[in-house]
Write a protein that holds these residues in place. Structure first.
Motif, PDB file in Angstrom:
ATOM      1  N   GLN A  74       0.849  -1.180   0.000  1.00  0.00           N
ATOM      2  CA  GLN A  74       0.000   0.000   0.000  1.00  0.00           C
ATOM      3  C   GLN A  74       0.887   1.231   0.000  1.00  0.00           C
ATOM      4  N   GLY A  75       0.565   2.180  -0.873  1.00  0.00           N
ATOM      5  CA  GLY A  75       1.347   3.402  -0.997  1.00  0.00           C
ATOM      6  C   GLY A  75       2.321   3.383  -2.152  1.00  0.00           C
ATOM      7  N   ASP A  76       2.537   2.235  -2.774  1.00  0.00           N
ATOM      8  CA  ASP A  76       3.449   2.165  -3.914  1.00  0.00           C
ATOM      9  C   ASP A  76       2.878   2.933  -5.099  1.00  0.00           C
ATOM     10  N   LEU A  77       3.783   3.429  -5.927  1.00  0.00           N
ATOM     11  CA  LEU A  77       3.417   4.141  -7.138  1.00  0.00           C
ATOM     12  C   LEU A  77       4.120   3.455  -8.302  1.00  0.00           C
ATOM     13  N   ILE A  78       3.372   3.121  -9.344  1.00  0.00           N
ATOM     14  CA  ILE A  78       3.935   2.523 -10.550  1.00  0.00           C
ATOM     15  C   ILE A  78       3.780   3.541 -11.668  1.00  0.00           C
ATOM     16  N   VAL A  79       4.897   3.889 -12.300  1.00  0.00           N
ATOM     17  CA  VAL A  79       4.892   4.829 -13.411  1.00  0.00           C
ATOM     18  C   VAL A  79       5.219   4.053 -14.683  1.00  0.00           C
ATOM     19  N   LEU A  80       4.349   4.173 -15.666  1.00  0.00           N
ATOM     20  CA  LEU A  80       4.515   3.473 -16.942  1.00  0.00           C
ATOM     21  C   LEU A  80       4.744   4.483 -18.059  1.00  0.00           C
ATOM     22  N   THR A  81       5.711   4.193 -18.900  1.00  0.00           N
ATOM     23  CA  THR A  81       5.899   4.964 -20.120  1.00  0.00           C
ATOM     24  C   THR A  81       6.090   3.969 -21.255  1.00  0.00           C
ATOM     25  N   TYR A  82       5.446   4.234 -22.365  1.00  0.00           N
ATOM     26  CA  TYR A  82       5.592   3.380 -23.544  1.00  0.00           C
ATOM     27  C   TYR A  82       4.968   4.067 -24.738  1.00  0.00           C
ATOM     28  N   ASP A  83       5.324   3.569 -25.911  1.00  0.00           N
ATOM     29  CA  ASP A  83       4.712   4.007 -27.157  1.00  0.00           C
ATOM     30  C   ASP A  83       3.840   2.860 -27.651  1.00  0.00           C
ATOM     31  N   ILE A  84       2.658   3.205 -28.137  1.00  0.00           N
ATOM     32  CA  ILE A  84       1.734   2.202 -28.661  1.00  0.00           C
ATOM     33  C   ILE A  84       1.187   2.688 -29.987  1.00  0.00           C
ATOM     34  N   ARG A  85       0.974   1.763 -30.881  1.00  0.00           N
ATOM     35  CA  ARG A  85       0.351   2.085 -32.171  1.00  0.00           C
ATOM     36  C   ARG A  85      -0.658   0.997 -32.505  1.00  0.00           C
ATOM     37  N   LEU A  86      -1.883   1.419 -32.771  1.00  0.00           N
ATOM     38  CA  LEU A  86      -2.949   0.507 -33.197  1.00  0.00           C
ATOM     39  C   LEU A  86      -3.008   0.553 -34.714  1.00  0.00           C
ATOM     40  N   ASP A  87      -2.749  -0.557 -35.341  1.00  0.00           N
ATOM     41  CA  ASP A  87      -2.713  -0.642 -36.793  1.00  0.00           C
ATOM     42  C   ASP A  87      -4.096  -1.054 -37.287  1.00  0.00           C
ATOM     43  N   SER A  88      -4.803  -0.135 -37.955  1.00  0.00           N
ATOM     44  CA  SER A  88      -6.180  -0.421 -38.368  1.00  0.00           C
ATOM     45  C   SER A  88      -6.275  -1.035 -39.760  1.00  0.00           C
ATOM     46  N   ALA A  89      -5.180  -1.022 -40.517  1.00  0.00           N
ATOM     47  CA  ALA A  89      -5.228  -1.586 -41.870  1.00  0.00           C
ATOM     48  C   ALA A  89      -3.819  -1.980 -42.313  1.00  0.00           C
ATOM     49  N   TYR A  90      -3.703  -3.148 -42.889  1.00  0.00           N
ATOM     50  CA  TYR A  90      -2.460  -3.592 -43.507  1.00  0.00           C
ATOM     51  C   TYR A  90      -2.813  -4.662 -44.520  1.00  0.00           C
ATOM     52  N   ASP A  91      -1.928  -4.877 -45.454  1.00  0.00           N
ATOM     53  CA  ASP A  91      -2.192  -5.793 -46.557  1.00  0.00           C
ATOM     54  C   ASP A  91      -3.577  -5.460 -47.128  1.00  0.00           C
ATOM     55  N   SER A 126       2.515   8.238 -27.403  1.00  0.00           N
ATOM     56  CA  SER A 126       3.335   8.067 -26.205  1.00  0.00           C
ATOM     57  C   SER A 126       2.434   8.126 -24.981  1.00  0.00           C
ATOM     58  N   VAL A 127       2.515   7.100 -24.169  1.00  0.00           N
ATOM     59  CA  VAL A 127       1.703   7.022 -22.950  1.00  0.00           C
ATOM     60  C   VAL A 127       2.629   7.202 -21.762  1.00  0.00           C
ATOM     61  N   ASP A 128       2.224   8.065 -20.864  1.00  0.00           N
ATOM     62  CA  ASP A 128       2.948   8.306 -19.617  1.00  0.00           C
ATOM     63  C   ASP A 128       1.879   8.365 -18.536  1.00  0.00           C
ATOM     64  N   THR A 129       1.771   7.304 -17.768  1.00  0.00           N
ATOM     65  CA  THR A 129       0.693   7.212 -16.796  1.00  0.00           C
ATOM     66  C   THR A 129       1.214   6.616 -15.500  1.00  0.00           C
ATOM     67  N   SER A 130       0.489   6.829 -14.442  1.00  0.00           N
ATOM     68  CA  SER A 130       0.895   6.254 -13.162  1.00  0.00           C
ATOM     69  C   SER A 130      -0.290   5.568 -12.508  1.00  0.00           C
ATOM     70  N   ILE A 131       0.042   4.602 -11.679  1.00  0.00           N
ATOM     71  CA  ILE A 131      -0.963   3.848 -10.947  1.00  0.00           C
ATOM     72  C   ILE A 131      -0.574   3.912  -9.483  1.00  0.00           C
ATOM     73  N   ASP A 132      -1.448   4.507  -8.697  1.00  0.00           N
ATOM     74  CA  ASP A 132      -1.175   4.777  -7.288  1.00  0.00           C
ATOM     75  C   ASP A 132      -1.936   3.776  -6.427  1.00  0.00           C
ATOM     76  N   SER A 133      -1.224   3.057  -5.575  1.00  0.00           N
ATOM     77  CA  SER A 133      -1.876   2.061  -4.717  1.00  0.00           C
ATOM     78  C   SER A 133      -2.178   2.583  -3.317  1.00  0.00           C
ATOM     79  N   SER A 134      -2.017   3.894  -3.096  1.00  0.00           N
ATOM     80  CA  SER A 134      -2.200   4.409  -1.737  1.00  0.00           C
ATOM     81  C   SER A 134      -3.627   4.269  -1.229  1.00  0.00           C
ATOM     82  N   THR A 135      -4.594   4.265  -2.130  1.00  0.00           N
ATOM     83  CA  THR A 135      -5.988   4.129  -1.695  1.00  0.00           C
ATOM     84  C   THR A 135      -6.462   2.686  -1.781  1.00  0.00           C
ATOM     85  N   TYR A 136      -5.618   1.813  -2.219  1.00  0.00           N
ATOM     86  CA  TYR A 136      -5.966   0.413  -2.352  1.00  0.00           C
ATOM     87  C   TYR A 136      -5.865  -0.253  -0.990  1.00  0.00           C
ATOM     88  N   GLY A 137      -6.840  -1.001  -0.590  1.00  0.00           N
ATOM     89  CA  GLY A 137      -6.852  -1.625   0.731  1.00  0.00           C
ATOM     90  C   GLY A 137      -5.711  -2.603   0.939  1.00  0.00           C
TER      91      GLY A 137
END
Length: 183
Positions: A74-91, A126-137
């Motif tokens: 409880q109280g840990d913080l996870i910070v995520l960074t990554y690049d994502i691409r959704l490919d809607s058409a190929y071939d 580019s995604v830069d997000t965090s997940i906070d567990s401080s309120t998690y039981g």
């Protein structure tokens, strides 16, 4: 900073695996170099391709067991960074993501803490997000400490991937921080 997980897709999928209900199987390939001829080039990408239409069975995506060797508290913080691409058409395939041009995906980290992020199709985001567990039981964290699993999932029927849909990940880094207030 307690621990860092950096995905290494230079030779394989780095232990990422398919996740989904019923037969929502995906094909995962690492070491995909510059799939869209970007400048600068994005090398060592992870490509995920859906092999069925998962709309009717719900949750689908990929999972990585034990990105951290440390149990979440409880109280840990996870910070995520990554690049994502959704490919809607190929071939000859088109319209591979149902719904709008923006698709919601879910990041779920150890302890079952979830964060939703929307990304546009056919462009690197580019995604830069965090997940906070401080309120998690603390009882929930104790129950889930054996489940040190990270997920990238698609669960919205409005934005579900279709058979053949692909997404790519690049530069995926997860950092685990522990506050001294909770130790």
């Amino acid at each position: 900073l307690l621990e860092t997980y950096t995905a290494d897709w230079s030779s394989d999928a780095d232990s990422w695996a398919s996740y989904g209900g019923n037969d929502n199987v995906v094909t995962i390939a690492g070491n995909i170099d510059d799939p869209f001829s970007d400048t600068p080039a994005k090398n060592n990408c992870l490509r995920v391709q859906f092999n069925t239409d998962p709309e009717e069975t719900g949750l689908c995506g990929i999972t990585r067991v034990n990105p951290f060797s440390t149990a979440l508290q409880q109280g840990d913080l996870i910070v995520l960074t990554y690049d994502i691409r959704l490919d809607s058409a190929y071939d000859s395939l088109t319209d591979l993501w149902e719904g709008t041009d923006t698709v919601s995906h879910m990041i779920q980290m150890p302890g079952q803490i979830t964060n939703f992020t929307a990304v546009a199709q056919d462009t690197w985001v580019s995604v830069d997000t965090s997940i906070d567990s401080s309120t998690y039981g603390s009882e929930d964290l104790v129950r889930n400490t054996g489940n040190l699993t990270m997920f990238i999932l698609f669960n919205s029927t409005d934005d579900s991937p279709q058979n053949g849909a692909r997404f790519y990940l690049h530069n995926f880094v997860a950092k685990l921080y522990r506050s001294q207030l909770f130790t």
